[in-house]
Design a protein around this motif. Structure first.
Motif, PDB file in Angstrom:
ATOM      1  N   VAL A   1     -39.604 -34.887  -2.917  1.00 52.47           N
ATOM      2  CA  VAL A   1     -40.363 -33.760  -3.473  1.00 52.47           C
ATOM      3  C   VAL A   1     -39.459 -32.912  -4.361  1.00 52.47           C
ATOM      4  CG1 VAL A   1     -41.588 -31.628  -2.903  1.00 52.47           C
ATOM      5  CG2 VAL A   1     -42.072 -33.723  -1.647  1.00 52.47           C
ATOM      6  N   GLN A   2     -38.222 -32.702  -3.949  1.00 52.52           N
ATOM      7  CA  GLN A   2     -37.278 -31.943  -4.763  1.00 52.52           C
ATOM      8  C   GLN A   2     -36.976 -32.666  -6.070  1.00 52.52           C
ATOM      9  OE1 GLN A   2     -34.095 -29.963  -2.683  1.00 52.52           O
ATOM     10  NE2 GLN A   2     -32.665 -30.620  -4.255  1.00 52.52           N
ATOM     11  N   ARG A   3     -36.772 -33.982  -6.016  1.00 52.07           N
ATOM     12  CA  ARG A   3     -36.522 -34.756  -7.241  1.00 52.07           C
ATOM     13  C   ARG A   3     -37.715 -34.714  -8.176  1.00 52.07           C
ATOM     14  NH1 ARG A   3     -35.868 -40.475  -6.839  1.00 52.07           N
ATOM     15  NH2 ARG A   3     -36.779 -40.371  -4.782  1.00 52.07           N
TER      16      ARG A   3
ATOM     17  N   GLY B   1     -36.324 -33.980 -23.053  1.00 52.09           N
ATOM     18  CA  GLY B   1     -35.334 -33.962 -24.127  1.00 52.09           C
ATOM     19  C   GLY B   1     -34.295 -32.864 -24.028  1.00 52.09           C
ATOM     20  N   THR B   2     -34.249 -32.097 -22.951  1.00 52.81           N
ATOM     21  CA  THR B   2     -33.289 -31.000 -22.862  1.00 52.81           C
ATOM     22  C   THR B   2     -31.970 -31.396 -22.213  1.00 52.81           C
ATOM     23  OG1 THR B   2     -34.288 -30.235 -20.795  1.00 52.81           O
ATOM     24  CG2 THR B   2     -35.038 -29.201 -22.836  1.00 52.81           C
ATOM     25  N   ARG B   3     -31.904 -32.524 -21.557  1.00 54.23           N
ATOM     26  CA  ARG B   3     -30.651 -32.977 -20.964  1.00 54.23           C
ATOM     27  C   ARG B   3     -29.907 -33.822 -21.986  1.00 54.23           C
ATOM     28  NH1 ARG B   3     -31.010 -34.190 -14.610  1.00 54.23           N
ATOM     29  NH2 ARG B   3     -31.751 -32.129 -14.009  1.00 54.23           N
ATOM     30  N   GLN B   4     -28.676 -33.430 -22.262  1.00 54.17           N
ATOM     31  CA  GLN B   4     -27.921 -34.065 -23.331  1.00 54.17           C
ATOM     32  C   GLN B   4     -27.642 -35.543 -23.070  1.00 54.17           C
ATOM     33  OE1 GLN B   4     -24.351 -32.003 -24.311  1.00 54.17           O
ATOM     34  NE2 GLN B   4     -23.827 -33.364 -25.984  1.00 54.17           N
ATOM     35  N   LYS B   5     -27.224 -35.885 -21.874  1.00 51.75           N
ATOM     36  CA  LYS B   5     -26.882 -37.272 -21.593  1.00 51.75           C
ATOM     37  C   LYS B   5     -28.066 -38.101 -21.110  1.00 51.75           C
ATOM     38  CE  LYS B   5     -22.059 -36.492 -20.874  1.00 51.75           C
ATOM     39  NZ  LYS B   5     -20.859 -36.965 -20.232  1.00 51.75           N
ATOM     40  N   ARG B   6     -29.181 -37.431 -20.803  1.00 59.53           N
ATOM     41  CA  ARG B   6     -30.402 -38.132 -20.384  1.00 59.53           C
ATOM     42  C   ARG B   6     -31.586 -37.564 -21.159  1.00 59.53           C
ATOM     43  NH1 ARG B   6     -30.850 -38.029 -14.090  1.00 59.53           N
ATOM     44  NH2 ARG B   6     -32.516 -39.470 -14.533  1.00 59.53           N
ATOM     45  N   PRO B   7     -31.697 -37.853 -22.455  1.00 59.32           N
ATOM     46  CA  PRO B   7     -32.741 -37.233 -23.279  1.00 59.32           C
ATOM     47  C   PRO B   7     -34.166 -37.639 -22.919  1.00 59.32           C
ATOM     48  CG  PRO B   7     -31.587 -38.929 -24.523  1.00 59.32           C
ATOM     49  CD  PRO B   7     -30.850 -38.765 -23.229  1.00 59.32           C
ATOM     50  N   LEU B   8     -34.354 -38.731 -22.201  1.00 57.34           N
ATOM     51  CA  LEU B   8     -35.701 -39.159 -21.827  1.00 57.34           C
ATOM     52  C   LEU B   8     -36.143 -38.564 -20.499  1.00 57.34           C
ATOM     53  CD1 LEU B   8     -35.519 -42.920 -22.846  1.00 57.34           C
ATOM     54  CD2 LEU B   8     -36.469 -41.005 -24.129  1.00 57.34           C
ATOM     55  N   TYR B   9     -35.266 -37.802 -19.827  1.00 52.71           N
ATOM     56  CA  TYR B   9     -35.576 -37.201 -18.530  1.00 52.71           C
ATOM     57  C   TYR B   9     -36.440 -35.960 -18.727  1.00 52.71           C
ATOM     58  CZ  TYR B   9     -34.889 -35.107 -13.937  1.00 52.71           C
ATOM     59  OH  TYR B   9     -35.093 -34.562 -12.702  1.00 52.71           O
ATOM     60  N   GLY B  10     -37.421 -35.773 -17.848  1.00 55.96           N
ATOM     61  CA  GLY B  10     -38.247 -34.565 -17.870  1.00 55.96           C
ATOM     62  C   GLY B  10     -39.708 -34.876 -18.138  1.00 55.96           C
ATOM     63  N   SER B  11     -40.456 -33.810 -18.432  1.00 55.43           N
ATOM     64  CA  SER B  11     -41.883 -33.972 -18.709  1.00 55.43           C
ATOM     65  C   SER B  11     -42.326 -32.969 -19.769  1.00 55.43           C
ATOM     66  CB  SER B  11     -42.703 -33.776 -17.434  1.00 55.43           C
ATOM     67  OG  SER B  11     -42.747 -32.418 -17.087  1.00 55.43           O
ATOM     68  N   THR B  12     -43.563 -33.118 -20.194  1.00 53.40           N
ATOM     69  CA  THR B  12     -44.126 -32.230 -21.215  1.00 53.40           C
ATOM     70  C   THR B  12     -44.762 -30.984 -20.604  1.00 53.40           C
ATOM     71  OG1 THR B  12     -46.199 -33.476 -21.165  1.00 53.40           O
ATOM     72  CG2 THR B  12     -44.556 -34.130 -22.815  1.00 53.40           C
ATOM     73  N   LEU B  13     -44.778 -30.870 -19.274  1.00 51.92           N
ATOM     74  CA  LEU B  13     -45.419 -29.728 -18.621  1.00 51.92           C
ATOM     75  C   LEU B  13     -44.858 -28.374 -19.034  1.00 51.92           C
ATOM     76  CD1 LEU B  13     -45.918 -31.041 -14.995  1.00 51.92           C
ATOM     77  CD2 LEU B  13     -47.643 -30.642 -16.720  1.00 51.92           C
TER      78      LEU B  13
ATOM     79  N   ALA C   1     -48.188 -34.801 -16.044  1.00 50.16           N
ATOM     80  CA  ALA C   1     -47.648 -35.108 -14.720  1.00 50.16           C
ATOM     81  C   ALA C   1     -47.663 -36.613 -14.461  1.00 50.16           C
ATOM     82  CB  ALA C   1     -48.445 -34.378 -13.649  1.00 50.16           C
ATOM     83  N   VAL C   2     -48.747 -37.266 -14.801  1.00 48.86           N
ATOM     84  CA  VAL C   2     -48.828 -38.718 -14.594  1.00 48.86           C
ATOM     85  C   VAL C   2     -47.810 -39.429 -15.479  1.00 48.86           C
ATOM     86  CG1 VAL C   2     -50.307 -40.748 -14.833  1.00 48.86           C
ATOM     87  CG2 VAL C   2     -51.220 -38.646 -13.851  1.00 48.86           C
ATOM     88  N   GLU C   3     -47.646 -38.972 -16.713  1.00 51.01           N
ATOM     89  CA  GLU C   3     -46.644 -39.567 -17.603  1.00 51.01           C
ATOM     90  C   GLU C   3     -45.243 -39.441 -17.025  1.00 51.01           C
ATOM     91  OE1 GLU C   3     -47.239 -37.536 -21.295  1.00 51.01           O
ATOM     92  OE2 GLU C   3     -48.726 -38.978 -21.994  1.00 51.01           O
ATOM     93  N   ALA C   4     -44.949 -38.333 -16.365  1.00 56.80           N
ATOM     94  CA  ALA C   4     -43.624 -38.128 -15.777  1.00 56.80           C
ATOM     95  C   ALA C   4     -43.350 -39.153 -14.684  1.00 56.80           C
ATOM     96  CB  ALA C   4     -43.505 -36.714 -15.227  1.00 56.80           C
ATOM     97  N   PHE C   5     -44.373 -39.535 -13.929  1.00 55.71           N
ATOM     98  CA  PHE C   5     -44.170 -40.525 -12.878  1.00 55.71           C
ATOM     99  C   PHE C   5     -44.031 -41.930 -13.438  1.00 55.71           C
ATOM    100  CE2 PHE C   5     -45.806 -37.081 -10.293  1.00 55.71           C
ATOM    101  CZ  PHE C   5     -44.926 -37.134  -9.215  1.00 55.71           C
ATOM    102  N   VAL C   6     -44.581 -42.187 -14.594  1.00 56.09           N
ATOM    103  CA  VAL C   6     -44.460 -43.501 -15.231  1.00 56.09           C
ATOM    104  C   VAL C   6     -43.114 -43.635 -15.947  1.00 56.09           C
ATOM    105  CG1 VAL C   6     -45.477 -45.022 -16.971  1.00 56.09           C
ATOM    106  CG2 VAL C   6     -46.948 -43.709 -15.459  1.00 56.09           C
ATOM    107  N   ASN C   7     -42.534 -42.520 -16.368  1.00 49.64           N
ATOM    108  CA  ASN C   7     -41.265 -42.512 -17.094  1.00 49.64           C
ATOM    109  C   ASN C   7     -40.131 -42.940 -16.163  1.00 49.64           C
ATOM    110  OD1 ASN C   7     -39.008 -41.975 -18.617  1.00 49.64           O
ATOM    111  ND2 ASN C   7     -39.524 -39.842 -19.033  1.00 49.64           N
ATOM    112  N   GLU C   8     -39.542 -44.086 -16.411  1.00 48.48           N
ATOM    113  CA  GLU C   8     -38.481 -44.626 -15.563  1.00 48.48           C
ATOM    114  C   GLU C   8     -37.228 -43.756 -15.561  1.00 48.48           C
ATOM    115  OE1 GLU C   8     -38.419 -47.265 -13.496  1.00 48.48           O
ATOM    116  OE2 GLU C   8     -40.548 -47.573 -13.866  1.00 48.48           O
ATOM    117  N   ALA C   9     -36.983 -42.998 -16.619  1.00 51.53           N
ATOM    118  CA  ALA C   9     -35.796 -42.154 -16.696  1.00 51.53           C
ATOM    119  C   ALA C   9     -35.810 -41.040 -15.656  1.00 51.53           C
ATOM    120  CB  ALA C   9     -35.664 -41.540 -18.098  1.00 51.53           C
ATOM    121  N   ASN C  10     -36.983 -40.685 -15.153  1.00 50.53           N
ATOM    122  CA  ASN C  10     -37.084 -39.618 -14.160  1.00 50.53           C
ATOM    123  C   ASN C  10     -36.709 -40.077 -12.756  1.00 50.53           C
ATOM    124  OD1 ASN C  10     -37.894 -37.715 -16.021  1.00 50.53           O
ATOM    125  ND2 ASN C  10     -40.047 -38.173 -15.752  1.00 50.53           N
TER     126      ASN C  10
END
Length: 110
Positions: free
Chosen positions: A19-21, A31-43, A63-72
């Motif tokens: 839940v924390q992750r 796009g705000t993490r410099q070394k992991r630009p694909l991490y995060g969501s549009t929320l 939210a659903v897109e964030a769960f599909v994004n493997e970088a997360n």
């Protein structure tokens, strides 16, 4: 996986650690993490808008897109219901789905 609670510093594992992750991934702008630009969501980008019904629908999609994004790293949860509602000055997401063959539910406020 074992982690550290971001508020108390205590060791967490299993469901509370997931839940924390997931909360961190959903509340981090894409796009705000410099070394992991694909991490995060549009929320987080939706929070500056008026919270009409269309924005709530976009929040559910984000939210659903964030769960599909493997970088997360949260793809081990398969959401089957995502409900966005107005909450204070932001919004609250109620998510339910399957995690490690168990039906689980949690909330994220932004």
């Amino acid at each position: 996986m074992i982690g550290i609670d971001r508020d108390t510093g205590a060791t967490v594992d299993d469901w509370p650690q997931f839940v924390q992750r997931a909360t961190r991934a959903l509340t981090t702008p894409l796009g705000t993490r410099q070394k992991r630009p694909l991490y995060g969501s549009t929320l987080p980008t939706l929070l500056s808008r008026n919270l009409g019904d269309s924005v709530l629908m976009l929040a559910q999609v984000g939210a659903v897109e964030a769960f599909v994004n493997e970088a997360n790293g949260i793809a081990d949860f398969e959401p089957d219901t995502v409900l966005a509602e107005r909450y204070g000055n932001g919004l609250k997401l109620r998510l339910s789905g399957v995690w490690h063959n168990r039906k689980m539910t949690f909330e994220v406020t932004t």
